[in-house]
Design an enzyme around this catalytic site. Structure first.
Site, PDB file in Angstrom:
ATOM      1  N   ASP A  30      30.827  27.565  44.715  1.00  0.00           N
ATOM      2  CA  ASP A  30      32.116  28.032  44.972  1.00  0.00           C
ATOM      3  C   ASP A  30      32.977  26.967  45.338  1.00  0.00           C
ATOM      4  O   ASP A  30      32.661  26.276  46.174  1.00  0.00           O
ATOM      5  CB  ASP A  30      31.933  29.277  45.987  1.00  0.00           C
ATOM      6  CG  ASP A  30      32.984  30.360  45.885  1.00  0.00           C
ATOM      7  OD1 ASP A  30      32.907  31.493  45.699  1.00  0.00           O
ATOM      8  OD2 ASP A  30      34.199  29.618  46.494  1.00  0.00           O
ATOM      9  N   GLU A 149      27.715  43.063  34.703  1.00  0.00           N
ATOM     10  CA  GLU A 149      26.911  43.387  35.921  1.00  0.00           C
ATOM     11  C   GLU A 149      27.197  44.893  36.345  1.00  0.00           C
ATOM     12  O   GLU A 149      28.280  44.998  36.274  1.00  0.00           O
ATOM     13  CB  GLU A 149      27.099  42.488  36.938  1.00  0.00           C
ATOM     14  CG  GLU A 149      26.524  42.654  38.324  1.00  0.00           C
ATOM     15  CD  GLU A 149      24.984  42.819  38.026  1.00  0.00           C
ATOM     16  OE1 GLU A 149      24.551  41.621  37.648  1.00  0.00           O
ATOM     17  OE2 GLU A 149      24.277  43.689  38.307  1.00  0.00           O
ATOM     18  N   LYS A 205      31.236  47.525  30.293  1.00  0.00           N
ATOM     19  CA  LYS A 205      31.176  47.358  31.640  1.00  0.00           C
ATOM     20  C   LYS A 205      32.775  48.284  32.106  1.00  0.00           C
ATOM     21  O   LYS A 205      32.546  49.302  32.918  1.00  0.00           O
ATOM     22  CB  LYS A 205      31.477  45.996  32.218  1.00  0.00           C
ATOM     23  CG  LYS A 205      31.999  45.930  33.419  1.00  0.00           C
ATOM     24  CD  LYS A 205      30.891  46.418  34.465  1.00  0.00           C
ATOM     25  CE  LYS A 205      31.277  46.499  35.861  1.00  0.00           C
ATOM     26  NZ  LYS A 205      31.117  45.548  36.886  1.00  0.00           N
ATOM     27  N   PHE A 250      27.937  61.542  41.058  1.00  0.00           N
ATOM     28  CA  PHE A 250      29.267  61.108  40.963  1.00  0.00           C
ATOM     29  C   PHE A 250      30.396  62.399  40.659  1.00  0.00           C
ATOM     30  O   PHE A 250      31.160  62.170  40.001  1.00  0.00           O
ATOM     31  CB  PHE A 250      29.601  60.243  39.915  1.00  0.00           C
ATOM     32  CG  PHE A 250      29.888  58.686  40.255  1.00  0.00           C
ATOM     33  CD1 PHE A 250      28.995  57.991  41.005  1.00  0.00           C
ATOM     34  CD2 PHE A 250      31.129  58.410  40.152  1.00  0.00           C
ATOM     35  CE1 PHE A 250      29.344  56.765  41.597  1.00  0.00           C
ATOM     36  CE2 PHE A 250      31.754  57.229  40.797  1.00  0.00           C
ATOM     37  CZ  PHE A 250      30.624  56.331  41.564  1.00  0.00           C
ATOM     38  N   CYS A 261      36.500  47.607  42.588  1.00  0.00           N
ATOM     39  CA  CYS A 261      36.059  47.790  41.096  1.00  0.00           C
ATOM     40  C   CYS A 261      36.847  48.772  40.369  1.00  0.00           C
ATOM     41  O   CYS A 261      37.760  48.466  39.229  1.00  0.00           O
ATOM     42  CB  CYS A 261      34.820  47.701  40.735  1.00  0.00           C
ATOM     43  SG  CYS A 261      33.784  46.680  41.612  1.00  0.00           S
ATOM     44  N   LYS A 264      40.914  49.009  40.176  1.00  0.00           N
ATOM     45  CA  LYS A 264      41.329  47.902  39.332  1.00  0.00           C
ATOM     46  C   LYS A 264      40.957  47.739  37.821  1.00  0.00           C
ATOM     47  O   LYS A 264      41.686  47.367  37.097  1.00  0.00           O
ATOM     48  CB  LYS A 264      41.157  46.514  39.994  1.00  0.00           C
ATOM     49  CG  LYS A 264      40.008  45.645  39.533  1.00  0.00           C
ATOM     50  CD  LYS A 264      39.898  44.368  39.905  1.00  0.00           C
ATOM     51  CE  LYS A 264      38.284  43.760  39.749  1.00  0.00           C
ATOM     52  NZ  LYS A 264      38.046  43.814  38.285  1.00  0.00           N
TER      53      LYS A 264
HETATM   54  C1  UGA Z   1      31.200  50.530  41.047  1.00  0.00           C
HETATM   55  C2  UGA Z   1      30.378  51.111  39.724  1.00  0.00           C
HETATM   56  O1  UGA Z   1      29.737  52.047  40.317  1.00  0.00           O
HETATM   57  C3  UGA Z   1      29.208  49.928  39.583  1.00  0.00           C
HETATM   58  O2  UGA Z   1      28.231  50.471  38.570  1.00  0.00           O
HETATM   59  C4  UGA Z   1      29.927  48.594  39.084  1.00  0.00           C
HETATM   60  O3  UGA Z   1      29.023  47.726  38.893  1.00  0.00           O
HETATM   61  C5  UGA Z   1      30.954  48.235  40.367  1.00  0.00           C
HETATM   62  O4  UGA Z   1      31.739  49.216  40.611  1.00  0.00           O
HETATM   63  C6  UGA Z   1      31.502  47.024  39.827  1.00  0.00           C
HETATM   64  O5  UGA Z   1      32.339  47.070  38.954  1.00  0.00           O
HETATM   65  O6  UGA Z   1      31.239  45.824  40.185  1.00  0.00           O
HETATM   66  P1  UGA Z   1      31.157  50.129  43.743  1.00  0.00           P
HETATM   67  O7  UGA Z   1      32.642  49.898  43.555  1.00  0.00           O
HETATM   68  O8  UGA Z   1      30.365  49.604  44.477  1.00  0.00           O
HETATM   69  O9  UGA Z   1      30.582  50.350  42.243  1.00  0.00           O
HETATM   70  O10 UGA Z   1      31.251  51.755  44.223  1.00  0.00           O
HETATM   71  P2  UGA Z   1      30.827  53.195  43.759  1.00  0.00           P
HETATM   72  O11 UGA Z   1      29.405  53.680  44.177  1.00  0.00           O
HETATM   73  O12 UGA Z   1      31.017  53.348  42.142  1.00  0.00           O
HETATM   74  O13 UGA Z   1      31.818  54.135  44.695  1.00  0.00           O
HETATM   75  C7  UGA Z   1      33.251  53.846  44.144  1.00  0.00           C
HETATM   76  C8  UGA Z   1      34.164  55.084  44.816  1.00  0.00           C
HETATM   77  O14 UGA Z   1      33.953  56.225  44.592  1.00  0.00           O
HETATM   78  C9  UGA Z   1      33.876  54.831  46.365  1.00  0.00           C
HETATM   79  O15 UGA Z   1      35.221  54.968  47.211  1.00  0.00           O
HETATM   80  C10 UGA Z   1      33.078  56.259  46.651  1.00  0.00           C
HETATM   81  O16 UGA Z   1      33.348  57.088  47.882  1.00  0.00           O
HETATM   82  C11 UGA Z   1      33.794  57.201  45.539  1.00  0.00           C
HETATM   83  N1  UGA Z   1      33.206  58.332  44.848  1.00  0.00           N
HETATM   84  C12 UGA Z   1      31.820  58.061  44.453  1.00  0.00           C
HETATM   85  C13 UGA Z   1      33.382  59.532  45.394  1.00  0.00           C
HETATM   86  O17 UGA Z   1      34.679  59.783  45.644  1.00  0.00           O
HETATM   87  N2  UGA Z   1      32.954  60.610  44.769  1.00  0.00           N
HETATM   88  C14 UGA Z   1      31.643  60.347  44.372  1.00  0.00           C
HETATM   89  O18 UGA Z   1      31.052  61.483  43.675  1.00  0.00           O
HETATM   90  C15 UGA Z   1      31.080  59.129  43.928  1.00  0.00           C
END
Ligand code: UGA
Length: 435
Positions: A30, A149, A205, A250, A261, A264
């Site tokens: 990095d 990923e 992705k 979800f 993620c 954006k």
């Molecule tokens: C997300 C994707 O789920 C991953 O598969 C992906 O690899 C990642 O982005 C990425 O692009 O690197 P992440 O950002 O860690 O993962 O978070 P999530 O678990 O997807 O949650 C995203 C948001 O949605 C959170 O703010 C969560 O509170 C919200 N959420 C999730 C809800 O409001 N309701 C739901 O039912 C599920």
């Protein structure tokens, strides 16, 4: 195998540790020397369950080392993983400049046999442009595959070591072989491999994240309707989720999605589709974004209605990270709500088990202890569903506050238990009868 991992943010740091845990010899690179130095000491610059312990383990086994530039050692790696960030540009598109910078740094050290594996989330078409650029720099056709990923923050290491699929996009099938060897243990343990062309791998992705964001906004759109007709979005979600074609994952309504993620990626996807002349195909994603923003606004409206006015009112926000088990504040709906309340003149106290260290807002008062944070609150908002907030004792909580009213922004509280303790409970997408 000898592996270099370029870019040591959430993705790269986790990937480096995961590759070392699979038995490879890993060099993490990095261009921020402080980050590399901290990682060498076993310090992870963010909170991710289990990662710190796994890092110490692989450091003590001599399986991983971190540095701020390429050297002879990293130049002899069999595989170079590109894990740098692609943050949102002011116009909404994804900024791929870090990827180009990474390619330029790598070029003088790239051997003809080494494989370059792209893992960063990119606008479709980027891999081809990167390949062209690299080829012009090195003077031979570089071996590149695209391997997006799918790890989630909070379960990042587990997701890396047990991926639900391994997606590999390539121009030449033989280029994927070293990657299959690197992932051999994962494949033997049952992770399916999906081989496809490079643009499709890039699309997989962003399409996956767009679908997930759409699912959350769909249930939140239903919540908007439910609020008007006195229906219950939580019960609705459960009922439609029994249909296996819909599924119950979800589909949790609340204050919406955030993080580094989903927001954006949908904006970047919209921008890319517009560039490609197919903007209309993704115009629905603008509404997905819009529904998500409106849920945050809804909390402000509910708070205003409850308190008459926000000016000078003591409000406590439980949780500021974008989701539990993470200290990530990027695009956090919880933090955005806290900021909006403060902008409207409320005196806002925020608490969070892990994320307070990242708070830079002078208008928000951080308080690490949950029950202390509730003292004198006229309104409490549960904004991030950390376990400890789900398990709060409503009786003890009531003894701290000035006015026992809570907005459950994540629909996780046991409403009857809170009401029995004397609380007025307000939720999103649900009409709750109090008293
Ligand atoms: C997300 C994707 O789920 C991953 O598969 C992906 O690899 C990642 O982005 C990425 O692009 O690197 P992440 O950002 O860690 O993962 O978070 P999530 O678990 O997807 O949650 C995203 C948001 O949605 C959170 O703010 C969560 O509170 C919200 N959420 C999730 C809800 O409001 N309701 C739901 O039912 C599920």
């Amino acid at each position: 195998m000898k592996i270099s991992v370029i870019g040591l943010g959430y993705l790269g740091a986790t990937h480096a540790v995961a590759m070392a845990k699979l038995g490879h010899s890993v060099i993490g690179i990095d261009n921020d020397p402080a980050k590399a130095e901290a990682l060498n000491k076993g310090e992870i610059p963010f909170f991710e369950p289990g990662l710190s312990q796994a890092l110490s383990e692989v450091i003590s086994q001599g399986k991983v080392q971190f540095q701020s530039s390429h050297d002879e050692n990293s130049a002899s790696a069999d595989i170079h993983f590109l894990c740098v960030g692609t943050p949102q540009s002011p116009d909404g598109s994804a900024n791929t400049s870090y990827l180009y910078a990474a390619i330029e740094d790598l070029a003088p050290h790239l051997s003809q046999t080494a494989l370059v594996v792209g893992k960063s989330t990119v606008p479709v078409g980027t891999a081809q442009e990167l390949k062209n650029k690299l080829q012009s720099l090195v003077g031979f056709e570089p071996r590149i595959v695209w391997n997006p990923e799918f790890l989630r923050e909070g379960t990042a290491l587990e997701d890396s070591l047990k991926p639900d699929r391994i997606v590999i996009g390539y121009w030449h099938k033989e280029d994927s072989l070293p990657l299959l060897v690197a992932y051999e243990k994962l494949i033997k343990a049952g992770s399916p491999v999906v081989e496809l062309d490079v643009p499709t791998a890039e699309l997989v992705k962003v399409a996956a994240n767009a679908f997930l964001a759409t699912k959350v906004s769909f249930i939140n759109a239903m919540a908007e309707v439910a609020e008007v007709v006195g229906a219950d979005a939580v019960a609705l979600s459960k009922a439609i989720g029994y249909d296996e074609r819909i599924g119950n994952k979800f589909l949790r309504s609340g204050i919406g999605f955030g993080g580094g993620c989903l927001p954006k990626d949908i904006r970047g996807f919209i921008a890319r589709a517009e560039e490609l002349g197919v903007g209309q195909a993704l115009s629905f994603l603008k509404e997905v974004d819009g529904i998500n923003e409106r849920r945050r606004q809804r909390v402000i409206e509910l708070a205003n209605k409850e308190l008459g006015s926000l000016s000078g009112k003591n409000i406590t926000v439980l949780g500021i990270s974008f989701k539990p088990n993470s200290d990530d504040l990027r695009e956090s709906p919880a933090l955005e709500i806290a900021r909006s309340l403060a902008r409207a003149g409320a005196k806002v106290t925020v608490t969070d088990p892990k994320a307070l260290h990242g708070l830079s807002d002078e208008n928000l008062k951080p308080e690490p202890d949950t029950y202390t944070s509730l003292e004198n609150a006229e309104l409490v908002i549960l904004a991030t569903e950390w376990d400890e907030y789900k398990k709060l004792d409503p009786v003890q909580a009531k003894s701290k506050v000035a006015n026992a009213t809570i907005i459950d922004g994540r629909n996780v509280l046991d409403v009857s238990a809170w009401q029995a303790a004397g609380w007025k409970v307000i939720a999103l997408g649900r009409t709750i009868r109090n008293g």
